[in-house]
Write an enzyme that holds these catalytic residues in place. Sequence first.
Site, short mmCIF file in Angstrom:
data_model
loop_
_atom_site.label_atom_id
_atom_site.label_comp_id
_atom_site.label_asym_id
_atom_site.label_seq_id
_atom_site.Cartn_x
_atom_site.Cartn_y
_atom_site.Cartn_z
N SER A 197 14.07 22.44 -15.39
CA SER A 197 12.77 23.41 -15.85
C SER A 197 13.02 24.46 -16.35
CB SER A 197 12.11 23.20 -14.59
OG SER A 197 11.09 24.31 -14.76
N GLU A 221 9.36 9.33 -16.39
CA GLU A 221 8.04 9.63 -16.93
C GLU A 221 7.40 9.19 -18.28
OE1 GLU A 221 6.76 13.80 -14.92
OE2 GLU A 221 9.16 13.35 -14.68
N LYS A 238 15.27 22.88 -10.26
CA LYS A 238 14.69 21.63 -10.63
C LYS A 238 15.66 20.55 -11.40
CE LYS A 238 10.68 20.16 -10.13
NZ LYS A 238 9.36 19.97 -10.42
N HIS A 246 0.97 -1.41 -0.04
CA HIS A 246 -0.05 0.00 -0.04
C HIS A 246 0.91 1.45 -0.16
CE1 HIS A 246 -3.24 -2.67 1.30
NE2 HIS A 246 -2.62 -3.14 1.92
#
Length: 465
Positions: free
Chosen positions: A277, A290, A283, A156
Amino acid sequence: MAKLWAGRFSQDSSQLLDEFNASIFFDQKLWRQDIQGSKAHSEMLYEIGILSLEEKNQIHQGLDAIAQEIAEGKFKFKLSDEDIHMAIEGALIERIGEAGKKLHTARSRNDQVAVDFRMFVLQSNQAVIQKLCALIDTLLKIASNHTDTLMPGMTHLQHAQPINFAFHLVAWCCAFKRDVERLQASYQRNNFSPLGSGALAGVPYATNRESVAQKLGFFSPTLNAMDSVSDRDFALDMLYEIAMIMMHISRVAEELVLWSSYEFGFVSFSDEFSTGSSIMPQKKNPDVAELLRGKSGRAYGNLIGLLTVMKGLPLAYNKDTQEDKEGVFDSIQTALTCLEILNASLQDLKIHTDRMQKMVLVGHISATDLADFLVKECGIPFREAHHITGEVVAFAEKEGKDISQLKEEEILSIDHRIKRGVLKALDLKSSMNARDSLGGTSTHQTLHQIYTLQEWLKNMENTHG
Ligand code: ARG
């Protein structure tokens, strides 16, 4: 130039139809297989006396010259050629004349496209297997260094029990190994030659389909001509297998996204595999992971797309099946690229074992071990042991510690039945190593799993080269 099939037509087809009907701008990807198939076919036509040696040689030389032109990017693909089969046959006739006109004897574009596409899919099947094996090899190399590296095992997405990092990587490997086995199974199922099926019903020549099948590396010819020109389940097998691979890749990628966040901090991608970014200068983004996660979308789409094309088609060939190619090309390219990128980014991955160790100390993950100790060593019934463990957890929380960080005296003070030696049960590494059942996370079991996969991989290298 007139179309190769234009004999019964008195008017030219409309430009709109030509564009709609043509597959040349995407099926040119099959040129190697088309030439390979034509060479095997003409060789067989020579063997059975339909072509003279001279004609066969002319055809082969012509096809080789065309192959070279295509490979060098000099061949002009024209809309009027409609598809790769007519483009090559037309160019052959232009180049060698009369002998070229005999190549299509005892053959139809229906069995031609079936054999070309099947060979493309089977060759890609082998290429994907290679990439999967390379990925598993990389994972096992990393795993070999981390069979003693503690990390929190989760259910979980919550801290559950201590495991070692290698054990987690081996879990990924097992999924990729099954992907390889699925590809191997469909290769065995589909490696049969449809060439010689003709348009749908076989051909009225004494052809030798065995000989053609053998030349092209198939096990043997397919059984039924009508099935051979109309089925595309060999391509659907591949699309399904790739969808499954991409699903596995996306799960791995999701964990890499999580692990590379500040909150986890278990890994970081090298600069080579990170992105920045455009607005937030601080960043470092895991775009690669992704994208790997997102690419599963198109793989699923391609599978559903072709299943839908095939649904309800009457036997035998229908032009609908021309729609089989682009999705398959796309899925194969996607799988090959994603496997390669995942492999490369893992080789460069920085693994923060100190951070894993730190996070293992969060969440009292040896609580189950304490309860088991109370049952096994102190003779306390499980229900009570569960309760006492809860009290120990509450005490640790109050102290701002993990239970594995408590002192023995502190634990003994909670219930007089608790025996000395309890710290051993709470120790996270002993907890991990206590799970020494077959398939478990102990270092010993993990090493055994790595060894088993390494042996399997060696065997794969011997059979697949
Ligand atoms: N371009 C066609 C395809 O991809 C080749 C077969 C055409 N056969 C035919 N009978 N029109 O399916």
